[in-house]
Write an enzyme that holds these catalytic residues in place. Structure first.
Site, PDB file in Angstrom:
ATOM      1  N   HIS A   1       0.849  -1.188   0.000  1.00  0.00           N
ATOM      2  CA  HIS A   1       0.000   0.000   0.000  1.00  0.00           C
ATOM      3  C   HIS A   1       0.888   1.242   0.000  1.00  0.00           C
ATOM      4  CE1 HIS A   1      -3.863  -1.981   1.791  1.00  0.00           C
ATOM      5  NE2 HIS A   1      -3.334  -2.708   0.822  1.00  0.00           N
TER       6      HIS A   1
ATOM      7  N   CYS B   1      -2.607  -0.499   7.531  1.00  0.00           N
ATOM      8  CA  CYS B   1      -1.782   0.702   7.436  1.00  0.00           C
ATOM      9  C   CYS B   1      -1.887   1.548   8.696  1.00  0.00           C
ATOM     10  CB  CYS B   1      -2.169   1.504   6.201  1.00  0.00           C
ATOM     11  SG  CYS B   1      -1.699   0.674   4.659  1.00  0.00           S
TER      12      CYS B   1
ATOM     13  N   GLU C   1       0.857   3.917   1.729  1.00  0.00           N
ATOM     14  CA  GLU C   1       1.285   4.361   3.058  1.00  0.00           C
ATOM     15  C   GLU C   1       2.505   3.593   3.540  1.00  0.00           C
ATOM     16  OE1 GLU C   1      -1.815   3.465   2.019  1.00  0.00           O
ATOM     17  OE2 GLU C   1      -3.262   3.943   3.563  1.00  0.00           O
TER      18      GLU C   1
ATOM     19  N   CYS D   1      -6.429   1.771   5.682  1.00  0.00           N
ATOM     20  CA  CYS D   1      -7.029   0.503   6.100  1.00  0.00           C
ATOM     21  C   CYS D   1      -6.478   0.130   7.482  1.00  0.00           C
ATOM     22  CB  CYS D   1      -6.705  -0.594   5.077  1.00  0.00           C
ATOM     23  SG  CYS D   1      -4.983  -1.136   5.112  1.00  0.00           S
TER      24      CYS D   1
END
Length: 146
Positions: free
Chosen positions: A50, A83, A52, A80
């Site tokens: 992801h 993260c 992040e 999410c």
């Protein structure tokens, strides 16, 4: 260009590569960009790639420190739960995000990681920055695939 504009540029690049359009930027204590990234899950065959996490890892490596207590993370979508938990471990100072994610978010929705009793760090949270633009980018991406 503002940090959110940089994150949105990263998200657009992700969409052009067929990735879910999410972009992230890590800012140092002086506001300078330490790292920027976009989702690379498909490219890397890694569901944890992801934006992040990629940006936070890059910033931590650059600084040689696994914690970023004086840094801010700017991301185009509410993080999410995975993260959000990582942000607690990185000890970021502030989280700024664009679109809210009622279905998969882990900050203001769903698991609400920072409100969990076992969460040892809660950053300052600012949501809804450039929300409409970030949400439109995601909506257009998914509509084109349906």
């Amino acid at each position: 260009m503002t940090p959110m504009e940089i994150a949105l540029c990263e998200a657009r690049l992700a969409a052009a590569r067929g990735e879910v359009p999410v972009g992230a930027v890590v800012l140092g204590p002086d506001g300078a960009v330490l790292a920027r990234a976009a989702n690379r899950c498909e490219e890397l065959s890694d569901p944890t790639a992801h934006a992040e996490l990629l940006a936070l890892r890059e910033a931590a490596a650059l600084r040689g420190d696994p914690r970023l207590p004086d840094c801010d993370l700017v991301v185009t979508l509410e993080p999410c739960p995975m993260c959000a938990a990582a942000m607690a471990f990185f000890r970021i100072r502030r989280l700024v995000f664009g679109a809210y994610d009622p279905k998969g978010g882990g900050v203001e929705h769903g698991a609400r990681i920072f409100d969990a009793p076992g969460c040892l760090h809660r950053p300052e949270i600012v949501g809804g920055v450039c929300e409409q633009e970030a949400a439109a980018l995601l909506r257009e991406f998914f509509q084109a695939r349906r």
